[in-house]
Design a protein around this motif. Structure first.
Motif, PDB file in Angstrom:
ATOM      1  N   ASN A  63       0.795  -1.247   0.007  1.00 38.95           N
ATOM      2  CA  ASN A  63       0.062   0.062   0.236  1.00 38.95           C
ATOM      3  C   ASN A  63       0.797   1.316   0.004  1.00 38.95           C
ATOM      4  N   THR A  64       0.606   2.163  -1.059  1.00 38.32           N
ATOM      5  CA  THR A  64       1.574   3.375  -1.130  1.00 38.32           C
ATOM      6  C   THR A  64       0.624   4.615  -1.163  1.00 38.32           C
ATOM      7  N   LYS A  65       1.018   5.539  -0.354  1.00 38.43           N
ATOM      8  CA  LYS A  65       0.163   6.825  -0.099  1.00 38.43           C
ATOM      9  C   LYS A  65       0.535   7.541  -1.650  1.00 38.43           C
ATOM     10  N   VAL A  66      -0.591   8.079  -2.239  1.00 41.31           N
ATOM     11  CA  VAL A  66      -0.587   8.725  -3.553  1.00 41.31           C
ATOM     12  C   VAL A  66      -0.105  10.278  -3.158  1.00 41.31           C
ATOM     13  N   VAL A  67       0.945  10.720  -3.918  1.00 42.92           N
ATOM     14  CA  VAL A  67       1.374  12.253  -3.630  1.00 42.92           C
ATOM     15  C   VAL A  67       0.572  13.077  -4.465  1.00 42.92           C
ATOM     16  N   PHE A  68      -0.221  13.980  -3.894  1.00 38.04           N
ATOM     17  CA  PHE A  68      -0.957  15.243  -4.571  1.00 38.04           C
ATOM     18  C   PHE A  68      -0.247  16.393  -4.359  1.00 38.04           C
ATOM     19  N   ASP A  69       0.604  17.003  -5.182  1.00 40.24           N
ATOM     20  CA  ASP A  69       1.406  18.045  -4.901  1.00 40.24           C
ATOM     21  C   ASP A  69       0.685  19.451  -5.717  1.00 40.24           C
ATOM     22  N   THR A  70      -0.352  19.501  -6.208  1.00 41.53           N
ATOM     23  CA  THR A  70      -0.930  20.458  -6.915  1.00 41.53           C
ATOM     24  C   THR A  70      -2.457  20.851  -6.492  1.00 41.53           C
ATOM     25  N   GLU A  71      -2.663  22.037  -5.679  1.00 40.28           N
ATOM     26  CA  GLU A  71      -3.937  22.242  -5.680  1.00 40.28           C
ATOM     27  C   GLU A  71      -4.814  23.087  -6.439  1.00 40.28           C
ATOM     28  N   THR A  72      -5.806  22.767  -7.046  1.00 41.70           N
ATOM     29  CA  THR A  72      -6.616  23.316  -7.820  1.00 41.70           C
ATOM     30  C   THR A  72      -7.223  24.484  -7.061  1.00 41.70           C
ATOM     31  N   TYR A  73      -7.872  24.152  -5.886  1.00 39.26           N
ATOM     32  CA  TYR A  73      -8.258  24.998  -4.848  1.00 39.26           C
ATOM     33  C   TYR A  73      -8.255  24.310  -3.516  1.00 39.26           C
ATOM     34  N   ASP A  74      -8.202  25.035  -2.474  1.00 32.93           N
ATOM     35  CA  ASP A  74      -8.383  24.834  -0.993  1.00 32.93           C
ATOM     36  C   ASP A  74      -8.680  26.063  -0.362  1.00 32.93           C
ATOM     37  N   THR A 123     -10.823  18.759  13.972  1.00 30.57           N
ATOM     38  CA  THR A 123      -9.598  19.179  14.717  1.00 30.57           C
ATOM     39  C   THR A 123      -8.442  17.987  14.055  1.00 30.57           C
ATOM     40  N   SER A 124      -8.530  16.971  14.574  1.00 32.79           N
ATOM     41  CA  SER A 124      -7.505  15.805  14.294  1.00 32.79           C
ATOM     42  C   SER A 124      -7.895  14.767  13.192  1.00 32.79           C
ATOM     43  N   ASP A 125      -9.089  14.574  12.761  1.00 32.05           N
ATOM     44  CA  ASP A 125      -9.237  13.701  11.873  1.00 32.05           C
ATOM     45  C   ASP A 125      -8.547  14.217  10.356  1.00 32.05           C
ATOM     46  N   TYR A 126      -8.214  13.283   9.526  1.00 31.41           N
ATOM     47  CA  TYR A 126      -7.501  13.471   8.578  1.00 31.41           C
ATOM     48  C   TYR A 126      -7.666  12.190   7.549  1.00 31.41           C
ATOM     49  N   PHE A 127      -7.869  12.608   6.107  1.00 33.62           N
ATOM     50  CA  PHE A 127      -7.931  11.854   5.090  1.00 33.62           C
ATOM     51  C   PHE A 127      -6.953  11.689   3.862  1.00 33.62           C
ATOM     52  N   THR A 128      -6.751  10.498   3.561  1.00 28.81           N
ATOM     53  CA  THR A 128      -5.697  10.496   2.528  1.00 28.81           C
ATOM     54  C   THR A 128      -5.979   9.315   1.562  1.00 28.81           C
ATOM     55  N   ILE A 129      -5.205   9.144   0.287  1.00 28.03           N
ATOM     56  CA  ILE A 129      -5.519   8.222  -0.493  1.00 28.03           C
ATOM     57  C   ILE A 129      -4.272   7.420  -0.820  1.00 28.03           C
ATOM     58  N   PHE A 130      -4.627   5.816  -0.920  1.00 26.43           N
ATOM     59  CA  PHE A 130      -3.437   4.715  -1.198  1.00 26.43           C
ATOM     60  C   PHE A 130      -4.099   4.091  -2.220  1.00 26.43           C
TER      61      PHE A 130
END
Length: 191
Positions: free
Chosen positions: A75-86, A158-165
């Motif tokens: 399982n590898t974390k997918v790297v997203f390095d360009t924001e369209t908006y935030d 506060t502490s919950d976070y989300f990622t893509i693998f």
């Protein structure tokens, strides 16, 4: 045409119904219910104010280049390095950590290329490093594949976070492609 000029309009008990002070107009008082009847339209022109629902925080991110090193059976974390908006600066280092509590629609689109032989590919959305949604695909032959995932998840603000693998089992090392084909995003659901 008649003009009525007043800073305050009150009901028969002396409670303010409408009050204007400075540049602020207050409609109703604490405990009042303000109803907009069926068939009426409530229009907001310009910038929405506080207390009016919106789908923020929200973000969308893509990749600026290919990510290599998706090793077989890992399982590898997918790297997203360009924001369209935030909207709230809640996305950083391929991780979305919403700063407002509530329910969020989390989505991901993964494009895997140069997959050979018989293979299985998997796309995961994770919350706090625990899998909350998986899209799994199996096939044969040399192909490129896309996987899309959508899930509604609660965040504490506060502490919950989300990622893509991602993972694959071709026996070799494959990659995800760049640009809009691989993306990660989320927005708060108005309740």
């Amino acid at each position: 045409t008649s003009i009525l000029k007043a800073d305050t309009i009150q009901d028969t008990d002396g409670n303010n119904i409408i009050n204007e002070s400075g540049n602020t107009i207050t409609i109703g008082a604490s405990g009042d219910t303000i109803s907009i009847p069926s068939g009426a339209t409530f229009n907001i022109n310009g910038t929405a104010g506080t207390g009016i629902g919106n789908n923020k925080p929200a973000f969308r991110a893509t990749m600026s280049g290919n990510q290599t090193g998706l090793s077989s059976e890992a399982n590898t974390k997918v790297v997203f390095d360009t924001e369209t908006y935030d909207t709230n600066n809640d996305f950083a280092s391929s991780t979305f950590t919403p700063t407002e509590a509530g329910k969020y629609l989390i989505y991901g689109h993964l494009y895997l290329s140069s997959l050979d032989n018989t293979f299985r590919v998997m796309h995961q959305i994770r919350k706090n490093d625990s899998e909350i949604f998986v899209n799994l695909k199996s096939s044969g032959g040399t192909q490129d594949h896309t996987l899309e995932s959508f899930v509604v998840a609660e965040a504490n603000g506060t502490s919950d976070y989300f990622t893509i693998f991602a993972s694959q089992n071709t026996g070799g090392t494959n990659r995800t492609t760049s640009g809009p084909n691989t993306r990660f995003g989320a927005f708060k659901i108005i309740e």
